[in-house]
Motif scaffolding. Structure first.
Motif, PDB file in Angstrom:
ATOM      1  N   GLU A  79       0.826  -1.203   0.000  1.00 43.75           N
ATOM      2  CA  GLU A  79       0.000   0.000   0.000  1.00 43.75           C
ATOM      3  C   GLU A  79       0.866   1.260   0.000  1.00 43.75           C
ATOM      4  O   GLU A  79       0.498   2.274  -0.589  1.00 43.75           O
ATOM      5  CB  GLU A  79      -0.949  -0.017   1.196  1.00 43.75           C
ATOM      6  N   ALA A  82       1.683   1.992  -3.428  1.00 40.64           N
ATOM      7  CA  ALA A  82       0.533   2.590  -4.125  1.00 40.64           C
ATOM      8  C   ALA A  82       0.454   4.080  -3.869  1.00 40.64           C
ATOM      9  O   ALA A  82       0.050   4.853  -4.733  1.00 40.64           O
ATOM     10  CB  ALA A  82      -0.760   1.919  -3.674  1.00 40.64           C
ATOM     11  N   GLN A  83       0.815   4.484  -2.656  1.00 34.90           N
ATOM     12  CA  GLN A  83       0.720   5.900  -2.301  1.00 34.90           C
ATOM     13  C   GLN A  83       1.975   6.671  -2.684  1.00 34.90           C
ATOM     14  O   GLN A  83       2.100   7.859  -2.380  1.00 34.90           O
ATOM     15  CB  GLN A  83       0.466   6.057  -0.802  1.00 34.90           C
ATOM     16  N   THR A 245      -7.922  -0.672 -10.877  1.00 35.23           N
ATOM     17  CA  THR A 245      -8.421  -1.052  -9.561  1.00 35.23           C
ATOM     18  C   THR A 245      -8.695   0.203  -8.762  1.00 35.23           C
ATOM     19  O   THR A 245      -8.125   1.259  -9.037  1.00 35.23           O
ATOM     20  CB  THR A 245      -7.397  -1.923  -8.803  1.00 35.23           C
ATOM     21  N   ASP A 248      -5.812   0.354  -3.050  1.00 34.00           N
ATOM     22  CA  ASP A 248      -4.388   0.695  -2.979  1.00 34.00           C
ATOM     23  C   ASP A 248      -3.469  -0.518  -3.036  1.00 34.00           C
ATOM     24  O   ASP A 248      -2.401  -0.473  -3.639  1.00 34.00           O
ATOM     25  CB  ASP A 248      -4.109   1.471  -1.692  1.00 34.00           C
ATOM     26  N   ARG A 251      -2.978  -1.369  -6.549  1.00 39.06           N
ATOM     27  CA  ARG A 251      -2.174  -0.315  -7.174  1.00 39.06           C
ATOM     28  C   ARG A 251      -0.699  -0.510  -6.821  1.00 39.06           C
ATOM     29  O   ARG A 251       0.183  -0.395  -7.661  1.00 39.06           O
ATOM     30  CB  ARG A 251      -2.599   1.065  -6.665  1.00 39.06           C
ATOM     31  N   ALA A 254       0.845  -3.443  -8.627  1.00 37.15           N
ATOM     32  CA  ALA A 254       1.075  -3.073 -10.022  1.00 37.15           C
ATOM     33  C   ALA A 254       2.357  -2.249 -10.145  1.00 37.15           C
ATOM     34  O   ALA A 254       3.186  -2.487 -11.019  1.00 37.15           O
ATOM     35  CB  ALA A 254      -0.125  -2.302 -10.559  1.00 37.15           C
ATOM     36  N   SER A 255       2.517  -1.278  -9.243  1.00 33.40           N
ATOM     37  CA  SER A 255       3.726  -0.440  -9.288  1.00 33.40           C
ATOM     38  C   SER A 255       4.984  -1.269  -9.101  1.00 33.40           C
ATOM     39  O   SER A 255       5.976  -1.091  -9.799  1.00 33.40           O
ATOM     40  CB  SER A 255       3.690   0.611  -8.173  1.00 33.40           C
ATOM     41  N   ARG A 261      -0.579   1.983 -14.150  1.00 36.20           N
ATOM     42  CA  ARG A 261      -1.816   2.079 -13.361  1.00 36.20           C
ATOM     43  C   ARG A 261      -2.773   3.024 -14.059  1.00 36.20           C
ATOM     44  O   ARG A 261      -2.423   4.139 -14.393  1.00 36.20           O
ATOM     45  CB  ARG A 261      -1.508   2.597 -11.962  1.00 36.20           C
ATOM     46  N   GLU A 263      -6.191   5.016 -13.702  1.00 32.61           N
ATOM     47  CA  GLU A 263      -7.189   5.475 -12.738  1.00 32.61           C
ATOM     48  C   GLU A 263      -8.498   5.744 -13.461  1.00 32.61           C
ATOM     49  O   GLU A 263      -8.531   6.463 -14.461  1.00 32.61           O
ATOM     50  CB  GLU A 263      -6.707   6.738 -12.018  1.00 32.61           C
TER      51      GLU A 263
END
Ligand code: ZN
Length: 402
Positions: A79, A82-83, A245, A248, A251, A254-255, A261, A263
């Motif tokens: 996560e 993701a951020q 998706t 997070d 995401r 994926a990263s 990604r 959005e």
């Protein structure tokens, strides 16, 4: 060749009395998924090794072709990725839920789906009182926030033996036996109990109580880990991927594997998500990448709420607005493969993720049709196509086979 994967999160389930003793997949009208089954094969795979926690983190790592026994370090670092939070080799990320615990019972692991604004205020209070350059609280979306332990020069006290419990596994249960334990748990428990005092009279909670909403009584720390090192998907398989998706965790995965990604406006990660928008974006993405993956959380959320009818309806929306249009688009591209599979079961009975096999349907070029005419749990249970190590399904999906 073009590839598409559709993940109805947690859709695998047991027969439901309220659905005429059918599983949600059996009860739902999923003509597009059945078409994949008819054209290709139905099988089952196990994405969650018995020794790892049953959750979307482990299961989706498997589903994307990475052996979780080798690569899984925890949910929080996924996560953080993701951020866009960079984690160094000595750093640990910890999931920091805002929860409602009353009389030592987990009343709500989302603190009443607290707003992101309210969550940010509470996390700021935590940062000012408990944080420093070593401990950093990062507000995320709603109840899903992060704590990062910066370990540079001062090794983190945690280890893979540090045990925590996901708060969504504790709904309506006592939390007394499920506080963090093992290496570094003193620190985690200290932070959790400090926020009980800190949040008790916080203006955010005063306002929530006045409005009849559940307060965020404290933080719940879990899912900690250091950053996993994953070989990029393109390096392993020679294909460029993209992920659609609203969650997070996906995401972040994926990263970390080098996927694009995408959005989608209106994608909520909940039952009210804009299914058609996700389908349209996936179809468009197929023009640019080799593989597009669409993850939908709604089926999982329906199970967490114990709502069989909502689960059936979510499956029908996914079928009509995502699987159908993608399958049609793939045919226009010429050669293709399509895979429909959940990550893990989320039984309505237990309202939480479980271990065990999940049904998949797979079709496309070079995939010889089996006798399956529908995509559902019993059909998969009777199939001889079984991947006990779910991460091996990706090679089967992408590769040549008789
Ligand atoms: Zn999941």
């Amino acid at each position: 060749m073009k590839f598409a994967i559709i993940i109805p999160d947690g859709c695998a389930d047991e027969p439901q009395e309220s659905l005429g003793n059918k599983t949600p997949l059996q009860a739902a009208n999923v003509a597009a998924m059945d078409a994949v089954a008819t054209e290709g094969v139905v099988g089952r795979s196990n994405n969650t090794p018995a020794t790892l926690p049953a959750g979307s983190d482990v299961a989706n790592l498997s589903l994307l072709g990475y052996n979780p026994l080798e690569h899984f370090t925890g949910r929080a670092p996924l996560e953080a990725a993701a951020q866009g939070i960079d984690l160094g080799p000595d750093d640990w990320a910890v999931r920091c839920n805002l929860v409602t615990v009353e009389d030592q019972v987990m009343m709500d692991f989302t603190a009443g789906h607290i707003s992101s604004g309210e969550a940010a205020e509470l996390l700021l209070a935590a940062q000012e009182k408990l944080g420093d350059d070593r401990l950093q609280f990062y507000p995320g979306v709603s109840y899903r926030n992060l704590l990062v332990y910066r370990g540079e020069g001062r090794p983190a006290p945690f280890s893979p033996d540090t045990r925590t419990t996901p708060p969504h596994d504790l709904t309506d249960k006592t939390v007394l036996d499920d506080y963090p334990r093992g290496p570094g748990s003193d620190l985690l428990n200290h932070l959790m109990s400090e926020t009980v005092k800190l949040f008790a009279d916080h203006p955010v909670n005063a306002a929530r109580r006045a409005a009849g909403k559940p307060p965020a009584t404290n933080i719940w720390l879990w899912g900690l880990g250091c950053v996993p090192r994953l070989t990029p998907f393109a390096e392993l398989h020679g294909k460029q991927g993209a992920m659609i998706t609203a969650v997070d965790l996906l995401r972040g995965l994926a990263s970390l594997i080098g996927w694009r990604r995408i959005e989608v406006p209106g994608a909520t990660g909940y039952l009210d998500t804009d299914y058609a928008a996700k389908g349209r974006c996936a179809v468009e993405a197929l023009d640019d990448v080799d593989l597009v993956c669409v993850h939908v959380e709604a089926t999982d959320e329906a199970s967490h709420e114990g709502n069989a009818a909502a689960k059936q309806e979510a499956l029908e929306e996914i079928d009509r607005h995502i699987v159908g249009p993608i399958h049609e688009a793939l045919k226009r591209h010429g050669s293709y493969r399509i895979l429909v599979t959940p990550d893990h079961p989320t039984p309505l009975r237990t309202k939480t993720h479980s271990h065990g096999h999940v049904p998949f349907a797979l079709a496309g070029d070079g995939v010889a049709s089996d006798s399956a005419l529908v995509y559902d749990d019993p059909t998969a249970d009777h199939s001889s196509l079984v991947f006990d190590e779910g991460w091996r399904l990706m090679d089967y999906f992408l590769g040549d086979h008789p």
